[in-house]
Design an enzyme around this catalytic site. Structure first.
Site, PDB file in Angstrom:
ATOM      1  N   THR A   1       0.827  -1.220   0.000  1.00 13.84           N
ATOM      2  CA  THR A   1       0.000   0.000   0.000  1.00 13.84           C
ATOM      3  C   THR A   1       0.860   1.269   0.000  1.00 13.84           C
ATOM      4  OG1 THR A   1      -1.246  -1.295   1.623  1.00 13.84           O
ATOM      5  CG2 THR A   1      -2.098   0.896   1.077  1.00 13.84           C
TER       6      THR A   1
ATOM      7  N   HIS B   1      -8.558  -0.259   3.185  1.00 10.77           N
ATOM      8  CA  HIS B   1      -8.337  -1.710   3.124  1.00 10.77           C
ATOM      9  C   HIS B   1      -9.675  -2.448   3.017  1.00 10.77           C
ATOM     10  CE1 HIS B   1      -4.093  -1.509   3.865  1.00 10.77           C
ATOM     11  NE2 HIS B   1      -4.187  -1.076   5.094  1.00 10.77           N
TER      12      HIS B   1
ATOM     13  N   ARG C   1      -0.569  -9.221  -3.150  1.00 14.23           N
ATOM     14  CA  ARG C   1       0.770  -9.763  -2.880  1.00 14.23           C
ATOM     15  C   ARG C   1       0.646 -11.216  -2.483  1.00 14.23           C
ATOM     16  NH1 ARG C   1       4.893  -7.460   1.857  1.00 14.23           N
ATOM     17  NH2 ARG C   1       6.791  -8.273   0.895  1.00 14.23           N
TER      18      ARG C   1
ATOM     19  N   TYR D   1       2.266  -6.969  -6.459  1.00 15.61           N
ATOM     20  CA  TYR D   1       3.505  -6.485  -5.835  1.00 15.61           C
ATOM     21  C   TYR D   1       4.737  -7.094  -6.501  1.00 15.61           C
ATOM     22  CZ  TYR D   1       6.833  -5.626  -1.968  1.00 15.61           C
ATOM     23  OH  TYR D   1       7.916  -5.245  -1.206  1.00 15.61           O
TER      24      TYR D   1
ATOM     25  N   ARG E   1      10.308  -2.441   5.839  1.00 14.60           N
ATOM     26  CA  ARG E   1      11.026  -3.493   6.557  1.00 14.60           C
ATOM     27  C   ARG E   1      12.072  -4.098   5.642  1.00 14.60           C
ATOM     28  NH1 ARG E   1      10.645  -9.028   7.789  1.00 14.60           N
ATOM     29  NH2 ARG E   1       9.223  -9.215   6.026  1.00 14.60           N
TER      30      ARG E   1
END
Ligand code: A3P
Length: 309
Positions: A58, A117, A139, A206, A275
């Site tokens: 996102t 979402h 994803r 993704y 991350r």
């Protein structure tokens, strides 16, 4: 006219019980925001919605869509994304309604870029019938589960990891038993809508975006009705957008190292959104048997749809 602020939780008890949530597990704290959206949100026909199952890319999609849509507004060396997190420039309507800050949406100039979402089946008719464009990003569910596990653990500090060992978290995903689940239904609903209304719903993956960012950013611009001109392509504008929105670039910025998001149900450090940004990190967390199990469920649920994730 202005959008009324979201009412406090107790005003929605009756409405919540009438919400068609049997097939999706919506966290209870999100329900007041969702109810308020269904009752009060006023879409504009030129709104662009960026929609995803949580942890599916996102933040990246927000950055890319915002930068592509505003590409003649800002020089890239003084771009808003150098000092703002992508969630600052593209708000989640769920959060604003839950926080009683819906009027902020009214104040935004058109065309607005908004995010949620919410599963397709929970979007209010006002959105699905208004002609708004939707870009959905999906994803590999295994990587989304890993990402969500880390995100939850970080957002609620170490305690949560003790309550939710990864194996248990993964099992809950297989059962379709956490926020906005089941993942396969979330993606399938938008997939079907993208086949039914390709001019209004763009379905991105993704993994494909990481593999072929240029082709996908061009698709995005075409979908928005504003393809890159030959001159822009020759001038390297697409590459510049990709570089500005890349994981490495965004992660390295001060705002994303130190800032935080604080809206309603949501208080989280900006660095939690950056991350690893890789494909296949599930291999470092799930056993081959666990992966097989989730893959099998997803394959079965998506069978015949033409969608593979
Ligand atoms: P990981 O936890 O696997 O690293 P969301 O934005 O939907 O919350 O998803 C977060 C995931 O997207 C995280 O995945 C995060 O690292 C990754 N991500 C964030 N920004 C990205 C970018 N610019 N490019 C690629 N991946 C990105």
């Amino acid at each position: 006219s202005t959008t009324p602020a979201a009412a406090p939780v107790q005003d929605y008890d009756e409405l919540i019980s009438s919400l068609p949530v049997e097939q999706t597990s919506i966290p209870i704290r999100h329900l007041p925001g969702i109810m308020a959206i269904r009752q009060h949100f006023k879409p504009r026909p030129d709104d662009l919605f960026l929609i995803s199952f949580p942890k599916s890319g996102t933040t990246w999609l927000k950055a890319l869509a915002f930068t592509t849509m505003t590409r003649t507004h800002y020089p890239l060396d003084r771009h808003p994304l150098l000092s703002l997190n992508p969630h600052d420039v593209v708000p989640f309507i769920d959060d604003l309604f839950a926080a009683g800050q819906a009027s902020k949406l009214e104040a935004l100039p058109s065309p607005r870029i908004l995010a949620t979402h919410m599963p397709y089946s929970l979007l209010p008719y006002s959105i699905t019938s208004s002609g708004c464009r939707i870009i959905y990003i999906c994803r590999d569910p295994k990587d989304a589960v890993v990402s969500l596990w880390h995100f939850s653990a970080k957002a609620t500090a170490a305690k949560r990891r003790e309550c939710f060992p990864f194996d248990k978290f993964f099992e809950m995903a297989c059962e379709g038993n956490f926020a906005y689940s089941p993942i396969w239904d979330h993606s399938l609903e938008y997939w079907k809508e993208s086949l039914r209304r390709p001019e209004k719903v763009l379905f991105l993956k993704y993994e494909e975006m990481l593999e072929e960012p240029k082709a996908n950013v061009k698709r995005l611009a075409e979908f928005l009705g504003w393809p890159f001109s030959e001159e822009e392509e020759k001038g390297g504008v697409v590459e510049e957008i990709i570089t500005l929105c890349s994981f490495e670039k965004l992660k390295s910025l001060d705002v994303n190292k130190k800032g935080c998001q604080e809206v309603a149900v949501f208080k989280v450090a900006n660095d939690s959104f950056f991350r690893k940004g890789e494909v296949g990190d599930w291999r470092n967390h799930a056993s081959p048997e666990m992966a097989q199990k989730l893959d099998g469920i997803v394959r079965e649920k998506l069978e015949g749809s033409g969608l593979t994730i």
